[in-house]
Structures are given as C-alpha cells and as structure tokens.
Design a protein around this motif. Structure first.
Motif, PDB file in Angstrom:
ATOM      1  N   PHE A 141      22.107  29.135 -27.449  1.00 35.29           N
ATOM      2  CA  PHE A 141      23.536  29.452 -27.431  1.00 35.29           C
ATOM      3  C   PHE A 141      23.853  30.648 -28.317  1.00 35.29           C
ATOM      4  O   PHE A 141      24.784  31.411 -28.015  1.00 35.29           O
ATOM      5  CB  PHE A 141      24.381  28.247 -27.838  1.00 35.29           C
ATOM      6  N   GLN A 142      23.124  30.821 -29.410  1.00 36.05           N
ATOM      7  CA  GLN A 142      23.339  32.024 -30.211  1.00 36.05           C
ATOM      8  C   GLN A 142      23.136  33.268 -29.361  1.00 36.05           C
ATOM      9  O   GLN A 142      23.883  34.249 -29.476  1.00 36.05           O
ATOM     10  CB  GLN A 142      22.382  32.047 -31.400  1.00 36.05           C
ATOM     11  N   GLY A 143      22.121  33.229 -28.498  1.00 35.18           N
ATOM     12  CA  GLY A 143      21.874  34.365 -27.613  1.00 35.18           C
ATOM     13  C   GLY A 143      23.015  34.585 -26.643  1.00 35.18           C
ATOM     14  O   GLY A 143      23.466  35.724 -26.427  1.00 35.18           O
ATOM     15  N   ILE A 144      23.509  33.502 -26.029  1.00 35.12           N
ATOM     16  CA  ILE A 144      24.642  33.602 -25.113  1.00 35.12           C
ATOM     17  C   ILE A 144      25.872  34.118 -25.847  1.00 35.12           C
ATOM     18  O   ILE A 144      26.566  35.023 -25.382  1.00 35.12           O
ATOM     19  CB  ILE A 144      24.940  32.231 -24.477  1.00 35.12           C
ATOM     20  N   GLY A 145      26.141  33.510 -27.005  1.00 39.14           N
ATOM     21  CA  GLY A 145      27.326  33.881 -27.769  1.00 39.14           C
ATOM     22  C   GLY A 145      27.307  35.341 -28.184  1.00 39.14           C
ATOM     23  O   GLY A 145      28.311  36.062 -28.037  1.00 39.14           O
ATOM     24  N   ASN A 146      26.179  35.816 -28.695  1.00 39.36           N
ATOM     25  CA  ASN A 146      26.092  37.207 -29.133  1.00 39.36           C
ATOM     26  C   ASN A 146      26.201  38.165 -27.963  1.00 39.36           C
ATOM     27  O   ASN A 146      26.824  39.235 -28.064  1.00 39.36           O
ATOM     28  CB  ASN A 146      24.796  37.434 -29.910  1.00 39.36           C
ATOM     29  N   TYR A 147      25.615  37.796 -26.831  1.00 39.99           N
ATOM     30  CA  TYR A 147      25.718  38.614 -25.626  1.00 39.99           C
ATOM     31  C   TYR A 147      27.179  38.758 -25.191  1.00 39.99           C
ATOM     32  O   TYR A 147      27.653  39.862 -24.898  1.00 39.99           O
ATOM     33  CB  TYR A 147      24.871  37.993 -24.514  1.00 39.99           C
ATOM     34  N   LEU A 148      27.910  37.658 -25.169  1.00 40.27           N
ATOM     35  CA  LEU A 148      29.304  37.701 -24.729  1.00 40.27           C
ATOM     36  C   LEU A 148      30.207  38.342 -25.778  1.00 40.27           C
ATOM     37  O   LEU A 148      31.205  38.983 -25.427  1.00 40.27           O
ATOM     38  CB  LEU A 148      29.781  36.295 -24.385  1.00 40.27           C
ATOM     39  N   LEU A 149      29.873  38.198 -27.059  1.00 44.28           N
ATOM     40  CA  LEU A 149      30.630  38.905 -28.095  1.00 44.28           C
ATOM     41  C   LEU A 149      30.485  40.415 -27.930  1.00 44.28           C
ATOM     42  O   LEU A 149      31.451  41.174 -28.111  1.00 44.28           O
ATOM     43  CB  LEU A 149      30.153  38.486 -29.485  1.00 44.28           C
ATOM     44  N   GLN A 150      29.273  40.852 -27.590  1.00 42.60           N
ATOM     45  CA  GLN A 150      29.053  42.277 -27.360  1.00 42.60           C
ATOM     46  C   GLN A 150      29.835  42.760 -26.147  1.00 42.60           C
ATOM     47  O   GLN A 150      30.425  43.850 -26.165  1.00 42.60           O
ATOM     48  CB  GLN A 150      27.559  42.556 -27.187  1.00 42.60           C
ATOM     49  N   LYS A 151      29.867  41.954 -25.088  1.00 43.04           N
ATOM     50  CA  LYS A 151      30.668  42.310 -23.923  1.00 43.04           C
ATOM     51  C   LYS A 151      32.151  42.356 -24.288  1.00 43.04           C
ATOM     52  O   LYS A 151      32.882  43.255 -23.870  1.00 43.04           O
ATOM     53  CB  LYS A 151      30.454  41.284 -22.795  1.00 43.04           C
ATOM     54  N   GLN A 152      32.586  41.384 -25.079  1.00 44.43           N
ATOM     55  CA  GLN A 152      33.973  41.323 -25.506  1.00 44.43           C
ATOM     56  C   GLN A 152      34.331  42.550 -26.338  1.00 44.43           C
ATOM     57  O   GLN A 152      35.399  43.151 -26.167  1.00 44.43           O
ATOM     58  CB  GLN A 152      34.181  40.041 -26.323  1.00 44.43           C
ATOM     59  N   HIS A 153      33.415  42.932 -27.228  1.00 42.27           N
ATOM     60  CA  HIS A 153      33.642  44.110 -28.059  1.00 42.27           C
ATOM     61  C   HIS A 153      33.737  45.363 -27.202  1.00 42.27           C
ATOM     62  O   HIS A 153      34.558  46.258 -27.468  1.00 42.27           O
ATOM     63  CB  HIS A 153      32.522  44.264 -29.087  1.00 42.27           C
ATOM     64  N   ALA A 154      32.924  45.456 -26.158  1.00 51.10           N
ATOM     65  CA  ALA A 154      32.958  46.613 -25.267  1.00 51.10           C
ATOM     66  C   ALA A 154      34.312  46.722 -24.575  1.00 51.10           C
ATOM     67  O   ALA A 154      34.863  47.812 -24.408  1.00 51.10           O
ATOM     68  CB  ALA A 154      31.839  46.522 -24.233  1.00 51.10           C
ATOM     69  N   GLY A 191      17.647  33.482 -30.391  1.00 51.79           N
ATOM     70  CA  GLY A 191      18.924  34.021 -29.967  1.00 51.79           C
ATOM     71  C   GLY A 191      18.846  35.509 -29.681  1.00 51.79           C
ATOM     72  O   GLY A 191      19.435  36.001 -28.702  1.00 51.79           O
ATOM     73  N   GLU A 192      18.135  36.247 -30.520  1.00 45.05           N
ATOM     74  CA  GLU A 192      17.979  37.683 -30.292  1.00 45.05           C
ATOM     75  C   GLU A 192      17.268  37.959 -28.977  1.00 45.05           C
ATOM     76  O   GLU A 192      17.664  38.862 -28.214  1.00 45.05           O
ATOM     77  CB  GLU A 192      17.202  38.316 -31.448  1.00 45.05           C
ATOM     78  N   ASP A 193      16.206  37.193 -28.680  1.00 38.39           N
ATOM     79  CA  ASP A 193      15.452  37.399 -27.438  1.00 38.39           C
ATOM     80  C   ASP A 193      16.279  37.023 -26.214  1.00 38.39           C
ATOM     81  O   ASP A 193      16.223  37.690 -25.175  1.00 38.39           O
ATOM     82  CB  ASP A 193      14.157  36.593 -27.462  1.00 38.39           C
ATOM     83  N   VAL A 194      17.049  35.937 -26.318  1.00 41.06           N
ATOM     84  CA  VAL A 194      17.911  35.529 -25.207  1.00 41.06           C
ATOM     85  C   VAL A 194      18.972  36.598 -24.965  1.00 41.06           C
ATOM     86  O   VAL A 194      19.225  36.997 -23.815  1.00 41.06           O
ATOM     87  CB  VAL A 194      18.568  34.163 -25.500  1.00 41.06           C
ATOM     88  N   CYS A 195      19.605  37.076 -26.024  1.00 40.61           N
ATOM     89  CA  CYS A 195      20.631  38.099 -25.903  1.00 40.61           C
ATOM     90  C   CYS A 195      20.061  39.366 -25.263  1.00 40.61           C
ATOM     91  O   CYS A 195      20.680  39.959 -24.368  1.00 40.61           O
ATOM     92  CB  CYS A 195      21.218  38.414 -27.281  1.00 40.61           C
ATOM     93  N   HIS A 196      18.881  39.773 -25.714  1.00 41.69           N
ATOM     94  CA  HIS A 196      18.246  40.979 -25.163  1.00 41.69           C
ATOM     95  C   HIS A 196      17.973  40.814 -23.675  1.00 41.69           C
ATOM     96  O   HIS A 196      18.234  41.735 -22.878  1.00 41.69           O
ATOM     97  CB  HIS A 196      16.944  41.273 -25.909  1.00 41.69           C
ATOM     98  N   ALA A 197      17.458  39.655 -23.287  1.00 44.68           N
ATOM     99  CA  ALA A 197      17.161  39.418 -21.867  1.00 44.68           C
ATOM    100  C   ALA A 197      18.439  39.435 -21.029  1.00 44.68           C
ATOM    101  O   ALA A 197      18.463  39.987 -19.918  1.00 44.68           O
ATOM    102  CB  ALA A 197      16.426  38.089 -21.699  1.00 44.68           C
ATOM    103  N   LEU A 198      19.519  38.845 -21.541  1.00 40.99           N
ATOM    104  CA  LEU A 198      20.790  38.849 -20.812  1.00 40.99           C
ATOM    105  C   LEU A 198      21.340  40.269 -20.692  1.00 40.99           C
ATOM    106  O   LEU A 198      21.898  40.639 -19.644  1.00 40.99           O
ATOM    107  CB  LEU A 198      21.805  37.948 -21.515  1.00 40.99           C
TER     108      LEU A 198
END
Length: 337
Positions: free
Chosen positions: A128-141, A101-108
């Motif tokens: 999905f953890q990667g997708i979810g964390n990526y979109l949570l970070q976008k949401q937080h921004a 998930g961390e690697d997927v999030c970083h790549a996204l």
C-alpha cells in the motif's frame, strides 16, 4: 536488484510450438521490461509474523510460489516480468516495507500491474505504501498543472480475503511505531487519515474465533465491509456479490490481497495460522471474478496491485498450498490486463 531467473524452470513441449508454452518460457527479468505488462515482486519476510507471535517460515514463500507457477500453461497476452525479491534478513521490517513500496511505486509509474508474493501479511503495508506514493505523485502532478482542476482524493478499495482483520494497534510503549503481520490495515487507515483520503476496506472470510470484540468494534467504527467465514456460503453468495459490487463501484482503484489462511486447513495446510473452518475455493473464486471484472471508465482493470500472504512452505503438504497460490496468481494475471 539482482533477479534470479533460475527458479523459472519446467516442462517444455516444443512439438506444440507457440501454443505449448509455459510460464517459465515467457517470464522475463525486469530489466527487459520494454512494454507494459505485469511485474512480479517477492517479499521474503516473516519478521511481522514473528512479532505477531505466529509460526515463521513465510520468508521462503516467494521462491516456492514461483517454482510451481513456472510450470503452469501460458494462456496470457501481456508480458510478465520478474523484479526479484525484497528480503528482510536483519529484523528491520520497516525498511523492508519501505523498499517494497518503492519498487511497487516504480512499477506502477512504468504502467505495469503488480503482483507481490509474500511473506507474512505485513506485505500489505509495503504494497500500500507503493500505491499511496504512486497516487500522491499523480495528485501532485494535477496540483502543479495549469488546468485548475480541484484535487480529488483517490478512492482506493482494499479487498482482503482473510481469516483476520489485521487491524490491530501496534503495541504501546517503545515499540509503538513497530507494526507486525497483524497491523497493516491499521497502518493503512492511518496513512489515509493523514492524507485526508477515504479508508475503504472490505475483509471477507473472517474467523470470529480469531478476532476479538475490540477488532469488530474498530472495524464498525471505520466502516469496514466484512463477512465471517460461516456467512460465506452458496446460499449467501448472491448477497455478498451484490455488496461487493456496490463497494467496487464506489472505488477508483482496487488493491486485492489474499491471506491464504482464509482457506480451510485441508485446502491450505501450509500457512502461518491454519483455519479450522475457512472458506472454500468455490465460494472465493466467483467473488474473485467479480473483482477482476471491475473496469475503469477507460476500460482498464481497477486493480493496481495484487498480493498474497502467509504461505508457509515449512508446513505445506506435497506443495498443496503452493499449487493453490500459483493457481490464484495465474487466475489474477489472466485478468489483470
């Protein structure tokens, strides 16, 4: 993470110049990713299959898929990078999924599209953890900005070609928090529930003989769009495409996952759970085209992540299933960007 580029070997045709290139001549290691492209990650793991009482061997799939993909002709525009493998060697599936998930999030976050070669279908929870964390970070921004826009829950469409729902509850008792290859979409549903996100799941190619009544009832309760393998025929293809198109239209992003056991055993013998019936490639291919054609308002592919699961080289015949997996990766990559 160290990336072994030695797997990218194959035929060369120097007499044809730049138009005679193959994948092994174009794929670059992730540390050379200077522009947006496609990031390949491997998930060398069959711990989830073992926990689900399946036949193991999917651990070796990421390298085997790369070896076949390496020799395919290059017909792409965007660069492709190899980010190496996450390996589960100690039985700690949860940590391996977290690392994926961390690697997927970083790549996204680096604006790459992502392709993940599993591994058992426990890869889905990591992806999905990667997708979810990526979109949570976008949401937080967005929440932290001064523009005053209300927070909008992302609508992530999960499209799974699979003979199984993989919606099982984790086993009760001391192992209640431990998932398997049969639980990833249950875990994703829980993630969505906890974050007040809609759970949008389409599962195509189900074998009714391999999914209990309890799973069908759970799918109905969760509003899952599904089709059994016996319904996936040429006669029904227009109706399925229409339903899938409506599903896609209601999604902001897509996560595409293919469990290779959705294909007939004659087509894909090298899987963890071979299908007695399955769905033919000529039915799945036009549905893939529908998915790959889906664009955001900005004109980008709606797909953030594509992964494949359950290829088992131990039971393959003449690399038949590996060739199928490589062809799927080739097709998706050509349309991702």
């Amino acid at each position: 993470m160290a990336v072994d580029m030695h797997v990218w070997q194959g035929r060369t045709d120097p007499e044809d110049g730049a138009k005679g290139l193959r994948w092994h001549q174009k794929v670059q290691p992730a540390d050379q990713a200077n522009e947006q492209g496609i990031m390949i990650l491997g998930f060398a793991c069959d711990e989830g299959v073992s926990r689900n009482k399946g036949r193991t061997g999917a651990y070796d799939a990421p390298v085997a898929i790369r070896k076949v993909l390496a020799n395919l002709a290059w017909h792409h525009q965007e660069p492709v990078y190899d980010g190496g493998d996450i390996s589960c060697n100690d039985g700690n599936l949860e940590l391996a999924q977290h690392r994926l998930g961390e690697d997927v999030c970083h790549a996204l976050r680096q604006r790459h599209k992502v392709m993940v070669f599993g591994g058992g279908h426990e890869v889905a929870w990591g992806s999905f953890q990667g997708i979810g964390n990526y979109l949570l970070q976008k949401q937080h921004a967005v929440d932290s900005s001064d523009n005053g826009e209300p927070r909008k829950a992302p609508r992530i469409g999960i499209i799974n070609f699979d003979a199984h729902f993989d919606l099982r509850n984790p086993p009760a008792g001391t192992q209640s928090q431990k998932g398997s290859s049969g639980t990833p979409f249950h875990q994703i549903a829980r993630f969505c529930e906890m974050n007040n996100w809609p759970f949008r799941y389409a599962c195509l190619g189900l074998s009714r003989t391999s999914n209990t009544q309890a799973l069908y009832e759970k799918a109905d309760a969760l509003g899952v769009l599904y089709r059994d393998d016996e319904d996936m025929t040429q006669a029904n293809l227009p109706d399925i495409q229409e339903s899938l198109g409506q599903f896609i239209d209601q999604c902001d992003y897509l996560y595409l996952t293919i469990d290779l056991d959705v294909f007939p055993a004659a087509t894909a013998p090298g899987v963890s759970a071979p299908a007695a019936r399955g769905v033919s490639f000529d039915i799945i291919e036009p549905l893939l085209k529908t998915i790959l054609a889906a664009k955001t308002p900005q004109g980008n592919s709606k797909i953030l992540v594509f992964d494949m699961a359950e290829y088992n080289p131990r039971f393959d015949i003449d690399n038949q299933t590996a060739r199928l997996a490589a062809r799927l990766a080739w097709t998706v990559a050509r349309n991702l960007r």
